[in-house]
Scaffold this active site. Structure first.
Site: not given
Ligand SMILES: Cc1ncc(C[n+]2csc(CCOP(=O)(O)OP(=O)(O)O)c2C)c(N)n1
Length: 309
Positions: A229, A233, A241
């Site tokens: 992706r 998120h 991250y």
């Protein structure tokens, strides 16, 4: 398939823009970068087959044939949206196109898919259920129970794990004891196959085989589509991250650009066609936004209608 990928990409870009403008509230999870997974897999289905989807469900919903206008109306909280404006991005279902629903519960669609497939088998129909879930869903007990159930009863389900490398901020290497996802298939006695999830034709070929097997009574298959992706998120993601370099590397592997290269090399479509299709899609999305804008808001006095919890 090319047009469908573009519809997903530009629909979500529009949703993101409307959110920035304060015209869409709440949260949503963008599927940008993963378009080949939904489009390739769903291309292998018949219109009367079913899907179950995830919290990142716009791509599955569009690929199965949902109306962009009704999706947009739902995201704008309008009475004529798919859930009468009460569900938003994460709860769109469209029974007319066989979409049994997006799901805010990680792994929640897996038992629903097994249940729908059991009904199909009991009623001696020949439909197939395609069940989408992320790598994060693999750790859920419901996943194990439902896949085992489907395997034991040889139910017509294709389990599609969209491995986009992260469950929120948790990389697969830290979330899975064994990152070989399709190795799990052996534990249930079903076939498993891993494909490049950014290659729409590879996804289609693998899904076709699995769908044919399911329809012929051969039972479930576990497919892994390896993808990424490109966006965060959800709406609040500082990307701490993962590195910019990693995202950039995957941007180069954009499934839409890759398919364009293939279509051009095969002499099927050229730059003019890509521009024309993109312009048509953008127009369709503008029309969907205008439609949604003109729809009535729900009556606040009837807000709890259809709430069963
Ligand atoms: C049962 C449950 N646990 C936790 C959450 C919170 N949550 C929402 S999305 C998500 C990560 C899901 O990752 P994955 O299944 O890999 O899907 P992706 O977001 O990568 O598409 C989590 C933990 C939830 N919605 N439901």
């Amino acid at each position: 398939m090319y047009r469908q990928m573009r519809r997903i990409r530009h629909f979500e870009e529009a949703v993101d823009r409307l959110y920035q403008q304060g015209r869409i509230w709440g949260t949503f999870h963008l599927y940008i970068g993963q378009e080949a997974s939904a489009v390739g897999a769903i291309e292998a289905l018949r219109p009367d087959d079913y899907i179950t989807s995830t919290h990142r469900g716009h791509g599955h919903c569009i690929a199965k044939g949902a109306s962009l206008a009704l999706m947009m109306a739902e995201l704008r909280g309008k009475e004529t949206g798919y859930c009468r404006g009460r569900g938003g991005s994460m709860h769109i279902a469209d029974l007319e196109t066989g979409n049994l629903g997006a799901n805010g519960i990680v792994g929640g669609g897996v038992p629903i898919a097994a249940g729908a497939a059991l009904a199909i088998k009991k009623q001696r129909r020949d439909q197939v259920v395609m069940c989408f879930f992320g790598d994060g869903a693999l750790q859920q007990g419901a996943f194990h129970e439902a896949v085992n159930f489907a395997a034991v009863f040889k139910l017509p389900v294709v389990f599609v794990c969209e491995n986009n490398r992260y469950a929120m901020s948790l990389p697969v290497e830290k979330g899975l004891g064994n990152t070989d996802i399709v190795a799990r298939a052996a534990a249930y006695g079903i076939p498993g196959r891993s494909v490049d999830g950014n290659d729409v034709l590879a996804v289609y070929a693998a899904a076709k085989e699995a769908v044919e097997r399911a329809r012929a009574g051969g039972g479930p298959t576990l497919l892994e589509t390896r993808t990424y992706r490109l966006r965060g998120h959800s709406k609040s993601d500082a990307n701490r991250y993962r590195t910019k370099e990693e995202i950039e590397q995957w941007r180069q592997r954009c499934p839409i650009l890759r398919f364009e290269q293939w279509l051009q090399a095969a002499g099927l479509l050229g730059p003019d066609d890509f521009e024309r299709i993109k312009a048509e899609v953008l127009q369709e999305i503008e029309a969907a936004i205008e439609f949604a804008e003109a729809q009535p808001d729900p009556d606040p006095a009837r807000l709890a209608e259809g709430v069963y919890a």
